[in-house]
Design a protein around this motif. Structure first.
Motif, mmCIF file in Angstrom:
data_model
loop_
_atom_site.group_PDB
_atom_site.id
_atom_site.type_symbol
_atom_site.label_atom_id
_atom_site.label_comp_id
_atom_site.label_asym_id
_atom_site.label_seq_id
_atom_site.Cartn_x
_atom_site.Cartn_y
_atom_site.Cartn_z
ATOM 1 N N SER A 258 2.511 -15.330 -1.284
ATOM 2 C CA SER A 258 1.889 -14.007 -1.182
ATOM 3 C C SER A 258 0.504 -14.001 -1.824
ATOM 4 N N LEU A 259 -0.412 -13.317 -1.192
ATOM 5 C CA LEU A 259 -1.777 -13.223 -1.707
ATOM 6 C C LEU A 259 -1.783 -12.685 -3.141
ATOM 7 N N ALA A 260 -0.902 -11.737 -3.436
ATOM 8 C CA ALA A 260 -0.848 -11.161 -4.788
ATOM 9 C C ALA A 260 -0.222 -12.113 -5.797
ATOM 10 N N ASN A 261 0.191 -13.291 -5.356
ATOM 11 C CA ASN A 261 0.734 -14.324 -6.249
ATOM 12 C C ASN A 261 -0.203 -15.512 -6.402
ATOM 13 N N ARG A 262 -1.349 -15.446 -5.724
ATOM 14 C CA ARG A 262 -2.255 -16.590 -5.781
ATOM 15 C C ARG A 262 -3.722 -16.188 -5.882
ATOM 16 N N ASN A 263 -3.965 -14.897 -5.943
ATOM 17 C CA ASN A 263 -5.325 -14.401 -6.002
ATOM 18 C C ASN A 263 -5.372 -13.281 -7.044
ATOM 19 N N VAL A 264 -6.093 -13.502 -8.133
ATOM 20 C CA VAL A 264 -6.127 -12.540 -9.235
ATOM 21 C C VAL A 264 -6.649 -11.187 -8.753
ATOM 22 N N GLU A 265 -7.694 -11.179 -7.950
ATOM 23 C CA GLU A 265 -8.240 -9.906 -7.459
ATOM 24 C C GLU A 265 -7.197 -9.152 -6.637
ATOM 25 N N ALA A 266 -6.464 -9.860 -5.770
ATOM 26 C CA ALA A 266 -5.413 -9.216 -4.969
ATOM 27 C C ALA A 266 -4.313 -8.664 -5.866
ATOM 28 N N ALA A 267 -3.957 -9.402 -6.908
ATOM 29 C CA ALA A 267 -2.931 -8.935 -7.850
ATOM 30 C C ALA A 267 -3.394 -7.658 -8.551
ATOM 31 N N LEU A 268 -4.640 -7.636 -8.988
ATOM 32 C CA LEU A 268 -5.161 -6.445 -9.666
ATOM 33 C C LEU A 268 -5.241 -5.248 -8.720
ATOM 34 N N LYS A 269 -5.619 -5.488 -7.471
ATOM 35 C CA LYS A 269 -5.667 -4.402 -6.481
ATOM 36 C C LYS A 269 -4.264 -3.861 -6.217
ATOM 37 N N PHE A 270 -3.270 -4.739 -6.225
ATOM 38 C CA PHE A 270 -1.885 -4.303 -6.049
ATOM 39 C C PHE A 270 -1.478 -3.395 -7.207
ATOM 40 N N VAL A 271 -1.810 -3.786 -8.423
ATOM 41 C CA VAL A 271 -1.497 -2.955 -9.592
ATOM 42 C C VAL A 271 -2.209 -1.605 -9.482
ATOM 43 N N GLU A 272 -3.448 -1.596 -8.995
ATOM 44 C CA GLU A 272 -4.172 -0.336 -8.807
ATOM 45 C C GLU A 272 -3.478 0.541 -7.770
ATOM 46 N N ARG A 273 -2.981 -0.064 -6.672
ATOM 47 C CA ARG A 273 -2.251 0.705 -5.656
ATOM 48 C C ARG A 273 -0.977 1.301 -6.241
ATOM 49 N N ILE A 274 -0.277 0.515 -7.064
ATOM 50 C CA ILE A 274 0.935 1.017 -7.711
ATOM 51 C C ILE A 274 0.581 2.213 -8.600
ATOM 52 N N ASP A 275 -0.487 2.089 -9.373
ATOM 53 C CA ASP A 275 -0.914 3.169 -10.261
ATOM 54 C C ASP A 275 -1.276 4.423 -9.471
ATOM 55 N N ARG A 276 -2.033 4.262 -8.379
ATOM 56 C CA ARG A 276 -2.398 5.427 -7.551
ATOM 57 C C ARG A 276 -1.152 6.084 -6.963
ATOM 58 N N ALA A 277 -0.220 5.261 -6.495
ATOM 59 C CA ALA A 277 1.010 5.804 -5.906
ATOM 60 C C ALA A 277 1.819 6.553 -6.952
ATOM 61 N N LEU A 278 1.960 5.973 -8.138
ATOM 62 C CA LEU A 278 2.699 6.649 -9.209
ATOM 63 C C LEU A 278 2.032 7.969 -9.592
ATOM 64 N N SER A 279 0.720 7.968 -9.696
ATOM 65 C CA SER A 279 -0.011 9.197 -10.043
ATOM 66 C C SER A 279 0.216 10.285 -9.002
ATOM 67 N N ALA A 280 0.157 9.912 -7.725
ATOM 68 C CA ALA A 280 0.379 10.891 -6.662
ATOM 69 C C ALA A 280 1.808 11.425 -6.701
ATOM 70 N N LEU A 281 2.765 10.559 -6.936
ATOM 71 C CA LEU A 281 4.165 10.987 -7.016
ATOM 72 C C LEU A 281 4.393 11.885 -8.233
ATOM 73 N N GLU A 282 3.738 11.579 -9.339
ATOM 74 C CA GLU A 282 3.854 12.441 -10.523
ATOM 75 C C GLU A 282 3.308 13.835 -10.241
ATOM 76 N N LYS A 283 2.216 13.907 -9.475
ATOM 77 C CA LYS A 283 1.648 15.213 -9.124
ATOM 78 C C LYS A 283 2.615 16.018 -8.253
ATOM 79 N N GLU A 284 3.443 15.312 -7.494
ATOM 80 C CA GLU A 284 4.473 15.996 -6.676
ATOM 81 C C GLU A 284 5.640 16.458 -7.541
ATOM 82 N N GLY A 285 5.634 16.050 -8.787
ATOM 83 C CA GLY A 285 6.729 16.435 -9.677
ATOM 84 C C GLY A 285 7.877 15.451 -9.682
ATOM 85 N N LEU A 286 7.616 14.224 -9.264
ATOM 86 C CA LEU A 286 8.661 13.204 -9.222
ATOM 87 C C LEU A 286 8.577 12.231 -10.369
#
Length: 141
Positions: free
Chosen positions: A111-139
């Protein structure tokens, strides 16, 4: 064999019943370069997927097709990103380091997120954005 039915591709690396948005979250993590995610690339890919899904469902329907509302699809995508992040972090990143990523950088079956540091960091950013959006929904907390 029923030759009147269309062929179906099954990825046996991970099978199960679930939301198609989970497959999209996995695709964006495994195979899409970080530069593609920038400047609206992620949103463009999601919109393209939803448009293609709607067109395919309409083409296959024998009657009216229930809409997959965009907001519901985006919520499913966010849940999938968080769920896949949970799985990925616990299963694959126990030994994550720039050195280990460098060792795997040319292994196309990793997986790209297992062999490319930038891809791994972007994945973590996507997780953070998703969590933030879900928190705003009250989840969340």
């Amino acid at each position: 064999v029923d030759v009147t039915r269309p062929a179906m591709l099954i990825d046996f690396a991970s099978t199960g019943v679930g939301l198609g948005m989970h497959d999209l979250a996995m695709l964006l993590t495994h195979s899409v370069a970080p530069a593609t995610h920038a400047a609206g690339g992620e949103e463009s890919i999601i919109e393209g997927y939803l448009d293609a899904l709607a067109a395919a469902r309409s083409a296959m329907a024998k009657g009216p097709v229930e809409e997959y509302p965009r907001e519901q699809a985006l919520r499913h995508y966010r849940l999938a990103v968080v769920d896949y992040g949970r799985f990925f972090l616990s299963r694959f990143w126990g030994d994550a380091s720039p050195e280990n990523f460098a060792k795997k950088k040319d292994e196309m079956n990793v997986s790209l997120a297992n062999r490319n540091v930038e891809a791994a960091l972007k994945f973590v950013e996507r997780i953070d954005r998703a969590l933030s959006a879900l928190e705003k929904e009250g989840l969340g907390p």
